[in-house]
Design a protein around this motif. Structure first.
Motif, mmCIF file in Angstrom:
data_model
loop_
_atom_site.group_PDB
_atom_site.id
_atom_site.type_symbol
_atom_site.label_atom_id
_atom_site.label_comp_id
_atom_site.label_asym_id
_atom_site.label_seq_id
_atom_site.Cartn_x
_atom_site.Cartn_y
_atom_site.Cartn_z
ATOM 1 N N UNK A 165 11.826 24.235 -19.414
ATOM 2 C CA UNK A 165 12.914 23.541 -18.704
ATOM 3 C C UNK A 165 12.369 22.493 -17.728
ATOM 4 N N UNK A 166 11.291 22.852 -17.022
ATOM 5 C CA UNK A 166 10.677 21.881 -16.094
ATOM 6 C C UNK A 166 10.108 20.707 -16.874
ATOM 7 N N UNK A 167 9.452 20.999 -18.016
ATOM 8 C CA UNK A 167 8.867 19.929 -18.830
ATOM 9 C C UNK A 167 9.961 18.978 -19.323
ATOM 10 N N UNK A 168 11.075 19.546 -19.787
ATOM 11 C CA UNK A 168 12.183 18.698 -20.269
ATOM 12 C C UNK A 168 12.760 17.865 -19.129
ATOM 13 N N UNK A 169 12.922 18.511 -17.966
ATOM 14 C CA UNK A 169 13.486 17.796 -16.811
ATOM 15 C C UNK A 169 12.551 16.666 -16.382
ATOM 16 N N UNK A 170 11.247 16.951 -16.389
ATOM 17 C CA UNK A 170 10.286 15.921 -15.964
ATOM 18 C C UNK A 170 10.287 14.744 -16.943
ATOM 19 N N UNK A 171 10.368 15.062 -18.223
ATOM 20 C CA UNK A 171 10.421 13.994 -19.232
ATOM 21 C C UNK A 171 11.640 13.096 -18.985
ATOM 22 N N UNK A 172 12.770 13.739 -18.698
ATOM 23 C CA UNK A 172 14.005 12.996 -18.450
ATOM 24 C C UNK A 172 13.874 12.129 -17.185
ATOM 25 N N UNK A 173 13.304 12.715 -16.138
ATOM 26 C CA UNK A 173 13.139 11.988 -14.864
ATOM 27 C C UNK A 173 12.265 10.756 -15.069
ATOM 28 N N UNK A 174 11.119 10.943 -15.736
ATOM 29 C CA UNK A 174 10.188 9.822 -15.922
ATOM 30 C C UNK A 174 10.827 8.726 -16.761
ATOM 31 N N UNK A 175 11.500 9.122 -17.822
ATOM 32 C CA UNK A 175 12.117 8.115 -18.690
ATOM 33 C C UNK A 175 13.224 7.349 -17.975
ATOM 34 N N UNK A 176 14.056 8.089 -17.224
ATOM 35 C CA UNK A 176 15.143 7.410 -16.493
ATOM 36 C C UNK A 176 14.576 6.426 -15.475
ATOM 37 N N UNK A 177 13.579 6.876 -14.723
ATOM 38 C CA UNK A 177 13.014 6.024 -13.673
ATOM 39 C C UNK A 177 12.283 4.815 -14.240
ATOM 40 N N UNK A 178 11.541 5.028 -15.346
ATOM 41 C CA UNK A 178 10.815 3.898 -15.940
ATOM 42 C C UNK A 178 11.790 2.891 -16.553
ATOM 43 N N UNK A 179 12.838 3.424 -17.177
ATOM 44 C CA UNK A 179 13.831 2.534 -17.790
ATOM 45 C C UNK A 179 14.459 1.648 -16.704
ATOM 46 N N UNK A 180 14.825 2.280 -15.588
ATOM 47 C CA UNK A 180 15.448 1.561 -14.480
ATOM 48 C C UNK A 180 14.449 0.545 -13.883
ATOM 49 N N UNK A 181 13.196 0.971 -13.773
ATOM 50 C CA UNK A 181 12.178 0.107 -13.167
ATOM 51 C C UNK A 181 11.957 -1.160 -13.991
ATOM 52 N N UNK A 182 11.759 -0.973 -15.305
ATOM 53 C CA UNK A 182 11.457 -2.138 -16.153
ATOM 54 C C UNK A 182 12.683 -3.031 -16.314
ATOM 55 N N UNK A 183 13.884 -2.437 -16.311
ATOM 56 C CA UNK A 183 15.102 -3.254 -16.396
ATOM 57 C C UNK A 183 15.227 -4.134 -15.156
ATOM 58 N N UNK A 184 14.922 -3.540 -13.990
ATOM 59 C CA UNK A 184 15.017 -4.305 -12.741
ATOM 60 C C UNK A 184 13.978 -5.428 -12.707
ATOM 61 N N UNK A 185 12.786 -5.145 -13.200
ATOM 62 C CA UNK A 185 11.735 -6.183 -13.228
ATOM 63 C C UNK A 185 12.133 -7.323 -14.157
ATOM 64 N N UNK A 186 12.666 -6.919 -15.305
ATOM 65 C CA UNK A 186 13.075 -7.940 -16.281
ATOM 66 C C UNK A 186 14.184 -8.818 -15.695
ATOM 67 N N UNK A 187 15.137 -8.168 -15.015
ATOM 68 C CA UNK A 187 16.252 -8.924 -14.416
ATOM 69 C C UNK A 187 15.744 -9.859 -13.336
#
Lengths: 248, 243
Positions: A216-238
């Motif tokens: 459960x922690x591994x799944x949650x961490x995967x989700x956290x990293x993906x959400x944060x990276x997606x948001x980060x790169x979208x903001x940089x691109x914008x």
């Protein structure tokens, strides 16, 4: 005189008095230690940044550095990314810490993207260090987590952190983890989803082993990293897109 | 040296809580935390220290106030007193041991809801003087700690092959030592190669997961109760015989 402890006025008065006395005691202790707690929390962030940038700075053993030495070292070499937005905070999408090779702020050697999200039990917070071009992962560090000790809490252990660490992966003959945006529909990072079959697999160079018994922690961490990276790169691109010309 | 009645009562309360009225295996209290924290010895040790502090001091404080506390709000006052001592532990660890706080922070707050603390306040401190109450609280904390640390040692050893974070030879390596020692003895008379048996043991992940706590705690309670019941049966006067 014998007290009538059953009288409503006595009950209310007693509860009020005892609550006030105990609350005052706790408040005093809280105020007395507030500065120290705040300093500890600040120091934790500096120590985390020093840890995650250590491969880029070639720092070998942080445990031998005093708190003040770490504070001075990080203060001299790290700064927030040049302001892309008027009010820049760690929560702002696109925010990252930039690490310079030396105190003179010449060559940039790494960047750290802050991430946070809900783990299996509570908030998980940390930094993902990437190369200056934001394409490869250098390492990871956690500054806050309340996962089950001995299970999910093992994300803090060096063995798990090494699965993200570029020098450690290279020493094992593995590809460094890729941080750059993936193909449409794929994830930035995969945790515990099996070994990738080859370069054609979307998990290739994006996969780390999960912790046994902490699915459960591994799944949650995967989700956290993906959400944060997606948001980060979208903001940089914008932010990198040229502003649209103002309408006349 | 002659002990005062208060000192005797205190000593009796302390000893009773350690074994005869042990909160875990005789009263079956505090099981939630016993299951939650016992996968690592170090975490268990800190949890036990926090519980001993909270139980001893809240028992003493409640006993001190017992004649002034209105009966209808006594439980509210009990929770208030326990919460104060637990929050003090929480603040102290955050301020002076931030690394440890990162590991056991979630569990410190749970001491407030540990039924051992409130149980001792209600059963003993509400009827007894301050010193015996403090010792009763201390004894129940120590009794709880004794069982929890035993369970934690077994779980961490079988699950991680370590004790308090230090690696120790796992059962596979111990078997290898025995096999090597046996081969050495045989080699005094002839020649034999020691068999390589160290690899048979794999870390027992179940032990560090919640179900492992149920198994080990149940076995610990079984052993302790069997021993205690035998002792009690032996202490009973035998029936029959000449009167």
């Amino acid at each position: 005189m014998r007290l009538n402890t059953k009288h409503p006025a006595y009950v209310i008065g007693f509860v009020t008095l005892v609550s006030a006395a105990f609350t005052a005691g706790i408040a005093t202790l809280q105020v007395a230690t507030a500065a120290r707690i705040e300093r500890n929390e600040g120091l934790r962030k500096y120590r985390a940044l020093a840890t995650v940038f250590a491969p880029a700075w070639d720092l070998k053993d942080l445990s031998e550095m005093s708190d003040q030495a770490i504070l001075d070292y990080v203060n001299a070499r790290v700064e927030p990314t040049p302001s892309r937005t008027p009010r820049e905070t760690e929560e702002q999408p696109g925010f990252a810490y930039r690490a310079y090779a030396g105190a003179e702020h010449g060559k940039i050697v790494a960047a750290a993207i802050p991430f946070s999200g809900i783990g299996f039990w509570a908030l998980i917070r940390g930094f993902l260090a990437v190369t200056p071009d934001f394409k490869e992962v250098l390492g990871i560090v956690f500054t806050e987590q309340k996962e089950t000790p001995g299970l999910g809490g093992r994300i803090m252990e060096p063995q798990f952190l090494a699965r993200f660490n570029r020098p450690a992966r290279q020493a094992e003959g593995k590809q460094p983890l890729v941080a750059a945006p993936p193909a449409a529909g794929a994830s930035y990072i995969y945790i515990g989803r099996g070994e990738p079959t080859g370069p054609g697999d979307p998990r290739y160079a994006r996969s780390v082993d999960a912790i046994t018994g902490a699915t459960q922690t591994s799944l949650a961490l995967e989700k956290i990293l993906n959400q944060n990276l997606r948001r980060f790169y979208a903001a940089r691109e914008a932010a990198d897109k040229p502003a649209a010309p103002a309408e006349q | 040296m002659t002990l005062t009645p208060t000192a005797i009562a205190g000593r009796r309360a302390l000893v009773a809580q350690l074994w005869d009225e042990n909160p875990i295996f005789r009263q079956v209290l505090g099981i939630c935390s016993a299951l939650a924290v016992t996968n690592l010895v170090f975490n268990t040790l800190l949890m036990c220290a926090g519980l001993i502090w909270a139980t001893a001091l809240s028992s003493a404080t409640f006993s001190l106030l017992r004649n002034y506390i209105p009966a209808r709000v006594r439980m509210i006052i009990q929770v208030l007193i326990i919460a104060v001592y637990v929050i003090m532990v929480d603040i102290a660890i955050r301020a002076y041991y931030p690394d440890i706080y990162q590991m056991i922070g979630p569990y410190v707050g749970l001491i407030i809801t540990n039924c051992i603390v409130m149980g001792r306040l209600e059963a003993f401190a509400s009827k007894n003087r301050v010193w015996p109450s403090a010792l009763d609280g201390l004894g129940s904390g120590l009794g709880y700690s004794f069982i929890l640390l035993s369970v934690a040692c077994v779980r961490e050893y079988l699950g991680f092959g370590a004790l308090a974070g230090y690696k120790v030879p796992d059962p596979g390596q111990l078997t290898q030592y025995l096999a090597s020692a046996g081969a050495w003895v045989v080699n005094l008379f002839g020649h034999v190669e020691a068999p390589q048996v160290a690899g048979w043991w794999k870390a027992w992940t179940l032990m560090i997961m919640p179900p492992g706590a149920f198994f080990v705690l149940a076995v610990a309670v079984w052993i302790a109760r069997t021993y205690a019941l035998r002792r009690e049966a032996a202490a009973q006067p035998k029936k029959g015989g000449a009167s």
